[in-house]
Motif scaffolding. Structure first.
Motif, short mmCIF file in Angstrom:
data_model
loop_
_atom_site.label_atom_id
_atom_site.label_comp_id
_atom_site.label_asym_id
_atom_site.label_seq_id
_atom_site.Cartn_x
_atom_site.Cartn_y
_atom_site.Cartn_z
N THR A 45 -8.31 -21.61 99.54
CA THR A 45 -7.89 -21.81 100.92
C THR A 45 -6.41 -22.16 100.98
OG1 THR A 45 -10.07 -22.53 101.70
CG2 THR A 45 -8.17 -23.29 102.95
N GLY A 46 -5.72 -21.63 101.97
CA GLY A 46 -4.32 -21.95 102.15
C GLY A 46 -3.95 -21.85 103.62
N ILE A 47 -2.74 -22.26 103.95
CA ILE A 47 -2.24 -22.17 105.31
C ILE A 47 -1.11 -21.15 105.34
CG2 ILE A 47 -1.14 -23.40 107.20
CD1 ILE A 47 -4.01 -24.20 106.75
N ILE A 48 -1.31 -20.09 106.12
CA ILE A 48 -0.31 -19.04 106.25
C ILE A 48 0.11 -18.95 107.71
CG2 ILE A 48 0.22 -16.61 105.89
CD1 ILE A 48 -0.42 -18.13 103.33
N ALA A 49 1.40 -19.17 107.97
CA ALA A 49 1.93 -19.12 109.33
C ALA A 49 1.13 -20.02 110.27
CB ALA A 49 1.94 -17.68 109.84
N GLY A 50 0.75 -21.19 109.77
CA GLY A 50 0.03 -22.15 110.59
C GLY A 50 -1.45 -21.91 110.73
N LYS A 51 -1.96 -20.87 110.09
CA LYS A 51 -3.37 -20.54 110.18
C LYS A 51 -4.06 -20.71 108.83
CE LYS A 51 -2.82 -17.18 113.94
NZ LYS A 51 -3.06 -15.78 114.37
N ARG A 52 -5.30 -21.18 108.87
CA ARG A 52 -6.08 -21.36 107.66
C ARG A 52 -6.57 -19.99 107.18
NH1 ARG A 52 -9.23 -25.56 105.30
NH2 ARG A 52 -11.01 -24.78 104.12
N ILE A 53 -6.28 -19.68 105.92
CA ILE A 53 -6.66 -18.40 105.33
C ILE A 53 -7.53 -18.66 104.11
CG2 ILE A 53 -5.84 -16.26 104.27
CD1 ILE A 53 -5.14 -16.46 107.18
N GLU A 54 -8.61 -17.94 103.99
CA GLU A 54 -9.49 -18.05 102.83
C GLU A 54 -9.53 -16.72 102.09
OE1 GLU A 54 -13.30 -19.57 103.85
OE2 GLU A 54 -12.53 -21.53 104.47
N GLY A 55 -9.52 -16.78 100.78
CA GLY A 55 -9.57 -15.56 99.99
C GLY A 55 -10.02 -15.84 98.58
N ALA A 56 -9.64 -14.96 97.68
CA ALA A 56 -10.03 -15.09 96.29
C ALA A 56 -9.21 -16.17 95.60
CB ALA A 56 -9.85 -13.75 95.57
N THR A 57 -9.62 -16.53 94.40
CA THR A 57 -8.84 -17.47 93.59
C THR A 57 -7.54 -16.79 93.16
OG1 THR A 57 -9.91 -16.75 91.54
CG2 THR A 57 -10.93 -18.58 92.75
N LYS A 58 -6.65 -17.55 92.57
CA LYS A 58 -5.36 -17.01 92.17
C LYS A 58 -5.52 -15.86 91.17
CE LYS A 58 -0.77 -18.52 90.68
NZ LYS A 58 0.06 -19.67 90.27
N SER A 59 -6.50 -15.97 90.28
CA SER A 59 -6.73 -14.92 89.29
C SER A 59 -7.61 -13.80 89.83
CB SER A 59 -7.38 -15.51 88.04
OG SER A 59 -8.68 -15.99 88.34
N GLY A 60 -8.20 -14.01 91.01
CA GLY A 60 -9.10 -13.01 91.58
C GLY A 60 -10.50 -13.06 91.00
N ARG A 61 -10.78 -14.07 90.18
CA ARG A 61 -12.09 -14.17 89.54
C ARG A 61 -12.73 -15.51 89.85
NH1 ARG A 61 -10.10 -12.56 83.40
NH2 ARG A 61 -9.18 -10.52 83.91
N SER A 62 -14.06 -15.51 89.87
CA SER A 62 -14.78 -16.77 90.01
C SER A 62 -15.02 -17.36 88.63
CB SER A 62 -16.12 -16.55 90.73
OG SER A 62 -16.95 -15.70 89.97
N ARG A 63 -15.28 -18.67 88.56
CA ARG A 63 -15.55 -19.30 87.27
C ARG A 63 -16.50 -20.47 87.47
NH1 ARG A 63 -10.59 -21.25 88.99
NH2 ARG A 63 -10.15 -23.48 88.71
N VAL A 64 -17.21 -20.78 86.42
CA VAL A 64 -18.15 -21.89 86.43
C VAL A 64 -17.54 -23.01 85.58
CG1 VAL A 64 -20.45 -22.70 85.81
CG2 VAL A 64 -20.13 -20.39 86.73
N VAL A 65 -17.46 -24.22 86.15
CA VAL A 65 -16.85 -25.36 85.47
C VAL A 65 -17.89 -26.46 85.34
CG1 VAL A 65 -15.00 -27.06 85.53
CG2 VAL A 65 -14.61 -24.76 86.46
N SER A 66 -18.06 -26.95 84.13
CA SER A 66 -19.02 -28.02 83.89
C SER A 66 -18.46 -29.35 84.38
CB SER A 66 -19.36 -28.11 82.40
OG SER A 66 -18.18 -28.39 81.64
N ILE A 67 -19.35 -30.25 84.78
CA ILE A 67 -18.93 -31.58 85.22
C ILE A 67 -19.76 -32.64 84.48
CG2 ILE A 67 -18.10 -30.86 87.50
CD1 ILE A 67 -20.78 -31.64 88.68
N ASP A 68 -19.23 -33.83 84.40
CA ASP A 68 -19.87 -34.91 83.65
C ASP A 68 -20.78 -35.72 84.55
OD1 ASP A 68 -18.08 -37.68 84.31
OD2 ASP A 68 -17.17 -35.73 84.77
N ASP A 69 -21.52 -36.66 83.97
CA ASP A 69 -22.48 -37.46 84.72
C ASP A 69 -21.80 -38.31 85.80
OD1 ASP A 69 -24.66 -36.52 83.30
OD2 ASP A 69 -24.48 -38.05 81.73
N GLU A 70 -20.63 -38.86 85.49
CA GLU A 70 -19.94 -39.68 86.48
C GLU A 70 -19.55 -38.85 87.70
OE1 GLU A 70 -15.87 -42.42 86.97
OE2 GLU A 70 -16.41 -41.56 85.01
#
Length: 350
Positions: free
Chosen positions: A191-216
């Motif tokens: 998500t970013g702001i372009i010309a004052g408007k919220r724009i949603e698109g792909a990630t910077k690399s254009g790919r999705s990824r799965v990230v592991s998280i810890d118990d905390e």
């Protein structure tokens, strides 16, 4: 060969380029290149001339000379290609080159509108990857997280530091992308702001990824989910969130403005360093940006000996070589320590 005209099947150059930019336009780049968005022909005139030249039969006695876009195009974008004549960053101009190359490549291979890609002859500007400056230590990060603990966006900063995700990726995150039982999140957009408007698109690399998280982090997200449910219950029918709502939203369910998290971080640091009541801390907390949480995550993992390719995957770098270049100073310090590690192993084997 199809005509590059206007109307019906003979599409205009403007229409063709706009339609062929498709997925790349989701990066929000078009909104930043105002002149291109208003009239594609303004900056593509050199390319248009090249295309028209390719359509004309060349004399057999002379070789076909195709020329790429005038280098003034990239120079003009760097100096004043943004909205209101503001300069554009080198990375934006480099991505502009990639879009043009892809668009005209499709015109050759897919639509068969022209015989060759004129952008291939253009020299794209080279971006220089700057190494991040000094970042917080683990102790300083803990200090900041403790200072922002009572704020409703505490989970945002915690998740940013513990995953290395970008600001826009976190603000685009939906609850359906989080699997607390499997202890992982899926980052698939930004998500970013372009010309004052919220724009949603792909990630910077254009790919999705799965990230592991810890118990905390799982516990932090569970608490955040409960708090958001309480907000929704409090406002009732006035809740503006959707069924698959944003993980980080306002008390009314609206998406968070990207600038808000940066402003809150600065405000928290200032309040910690200069409290209204009581003495000032013995050690001041240096100023940091939201993006610095990403750098802290990367440097901490690299110094702990986590392989570069694993760190690259977590950060969403398309190539581990990017991680190597951006964090070269960390790699160098680890390389110096490697000599002592080898010597210690050899001494223990003696």
């Amino acid at each position: 060969m199809a005509e590059l005209g206007s109307g019906g099947p003979n599409r205009s150059l403007n229409t063709w380029v706009r339609s062929s930019w498709g997925p790349l336009a989701l990066m929000g780049l078009l909104g930043r290149i105002h002149p291109l968005l208003v009239d594609v022909r303004v900056f593509l005139q050199p390319l248009t001339a090249s295309v028209e030249k390719q359509r004309e039969p060349a004399p057999r006695t002379e070789p076909d000379r195709q020329r790429g876009p005038d280098h003034e195009l990239y120079r003009d974008l760097l100096t004043g290609g943004g909205e209101g004549g503001k300069p554009l960053g080198i990375s934006t101009v480099t991505r502009t080159h990639a879009i043009l190359r892809k668009s005209f490549g499709d015109a050759v291979l897919v639509d068969e509108l022209i015989p060759a890609n004129p952008v291939e002859r253009a020299k794209r500007p080279k971006a220089t990857l700057n190494e991040p400056g000094s970042v917080w230590t683990a102790t300083q990060l803990r200090t900041f997280l403790a200072a922002v603990r009572q704020h409703r966006l505490f989970a945002f900063y915690h998740l940013g530091a513990y995953t290395g995700a970008r600001r826009g990726e976190l603000l685009n995150l939906r609850w359906s992308s989080i699997d607390l039982d499997a202890k992982q999140i899926t980052i698939s957009g930004s998500t970013g702001i372009i010309a004052g408007k919220r724009i949603e698109g792909a990630t910077k690399s254009g790919r999705s990824r799965v990230v592991s998280i810890d118990d905390e982090t799982v516990a932090v997200l569970r608490e955040h989910s409960r708090d958001q449910a309480a907000d929704k219950l409090l406002v009732g029918e006035r809740w503006r969130g959707t069924q698959d709502g944003y993980v980080f939203a306002t008390g009314w369910g609206n998406p968070i403005h990207p600038d808000s998290v940066g402003w809150l971080m600065t405000k928290t640091i200032r309040a910690y360093n200069a409290p209204k009541e009581g003495p000032r801390p013995a050690e001041q907390l240096p100023h940091a940006r939201v993006h610095d949480l990403r750098h802290i995550h990367a440097t901490t993992l690299l110094l702990a000996g986590v392989p570069v390719h694993v760190v690259a995957v977590r950060l969403g770098h398309a190539d581990p070589a990017i991680t190597l270049r951006v964090y070269a100073h960390v790699i160098r310090s680890a390389e110096v320590a490697a000599a002592d590690v080898f010597a210690r192993v050899m001494n223990e084997a003696a």
